[in-house]
Every structure is written in structure tokens, then in C-alpha cells.
Scaffold this motif. Structure first.
Motif: not given
Length: 193
Positions: A43-52, A103-107
Motif C-alpha cells: 500500500d505504500d506509494v513510490l514517487h519517482i522524482c527527477h529534476v531535468a 508497486v503503486q507509483h507516480h513519476t
């Protein structure tokens, strides 16, 4: 007694875990793999964070006359197309592993100027973690050249100084290198079998 119930509820709440990634770094792939395999709970949510750092810098010309400045326009930039192409690349590099594990995830993609410093990038990451709010930030430790250390410092060091959320720094990781199944519940093992 009610305090015990409250604590129990808080422990079982899904967490927002941010994996800060650099699209040009293979060690960032290890950050996502470690986060998925060793950190996330069901149930945890992975947030993939990238600064371009891809936008041209803006310039202001100051004249010697008081209060006289001129902003030099950046030219036409299709920000939407730029975000789209960066997002496509970042998703192709990092999301497939999270998807393969269910896995629940958002970019999340943030654009900055191409002359952004490590401190600038760290500020964007830390601000995102505050706004989410994140329960944990996972970031890679990259070995930098002597010139890189002298000229700019590192994003990881800047995040370490700025972050108000718990921070996990990954130096290197290979899936399967830690205890088998660490961080996975029995229901996830059954799904994978």
C-alpha cells in the motif's frame, strides 16, 4: 488505550516514499530497485522524482542608470513537449521495475535551467517532499570527479543539508544482494510465485 489504537493506525497508513533519480545515472536505477525491494510496504506509494536541468537560463542586463534593467527573453520553448520527452525517457528507465513488482507509483518531472547548481536541484527535490508530504526520501550517493566536487558539490550533499524528511542514501545495490525477500510481505511473495 486509545493512544495505542492511534499508533497502530498510524503505523499501518500507506507512506509516500520519494526516490530522487538522475536520468543520466545508472545508480539511480539501483535507488528505485532498492526502494521497491527493501523499503516499500504493501500500500505504500513510490514517487519517482527527477529534476531535468534542460531549460536555457534567463538573463537580466542591468544598466548603470538606477532602476534600469532589461530581461533577455529565452526564446520560444515548448515546455509541454519538453516535459513530455523527459517524462517518456524517465518512465522508460525507472517505471518498468516498479510495474513488474506491482508497486503503486507516480513519476514527477521538474524542469530547471541547464546551469542549475546541485543546491538548486536539491531545493526542488526537498520542496516536492515537503509538499507531498513524503515520509522518506531515497537518493543515490554518486562518486564525483575531483572537478565535480570542486565546482558544484553534489545533489546528495545539498539534500542532506536541506531535507526535513527522513533520508536514506544508497551507495550501491544489486537486487538479491541483501537478505532474500527483505521488505516483501507474504502476500507479495504469493503474487510473484
Amino acid at each position: 488505550h486509545s493512544g495505542h489504537v492511534l499508533l497502530h493506525t498510524a503505523v499501518n497508513m500507506p507512506r509516500n516514499v520519494v526516490a530522487a533519480v538522475n536520468a543520466q545515472s545508472d545508480s539511480s536505477v539501483e535507488v528505485v530497485q532498492y526502494t521497491v525491494n527493501e523499503v516499500l510496504k504493501p500500500d505504500d506509494v513510490l514517487h519517482i522524482c527527477h529534476v531535468a536541468a534542460v531549460l536555457p537560463p534567463s538573463y537580466t542586463i542591468s544598466h548603470s542608470a538606477p532602476q534600469t534593467t532589461f530581461d533577455v527573453p529565452q526564446g520560444e520553448i515548448d515546455r509541454q513537449a519538453l516535459v513530455g520527452s523527459v517524462t517518456t525517457f524517465v518512465k522508460s528507465k525507472f517505471e518498468s521495475y516498479a510495474e513488474s513488482k506491482g508497486v503503486q507509483h507516480h513519476t514527477h518531472i521538474f524542469l530547471d535551467t541547464d546551469n542549475a547548481t546541485a543546491t538548486d536541484v536539491a531545493t526542488v527535490i526537498c520542496r516536492f517532499c515537503q509538499q507531498l508530504p513524503a515520509n522518506l526520501l531515497v537518493i543515490a550517493h554518486h562518486e564525483k570527479s575531483l572537478w565535480g566536487k570542486l565546482s558544484d558539490g553534489s545533489v546528495m550533499e545539498s539534500v542532506l543539508k536541506q531535507s526535513n524528511v527522513p533520508l536514506l542514501i544508497i551507495k550501491e545495490y544489486a537486487p538479491g544482494s541483501l537478505a532474500a525477500g527483505a521488505g516483501l510481505s507474504s502476500s507479495q511473495h504469493q503474487k510473484e510465485a
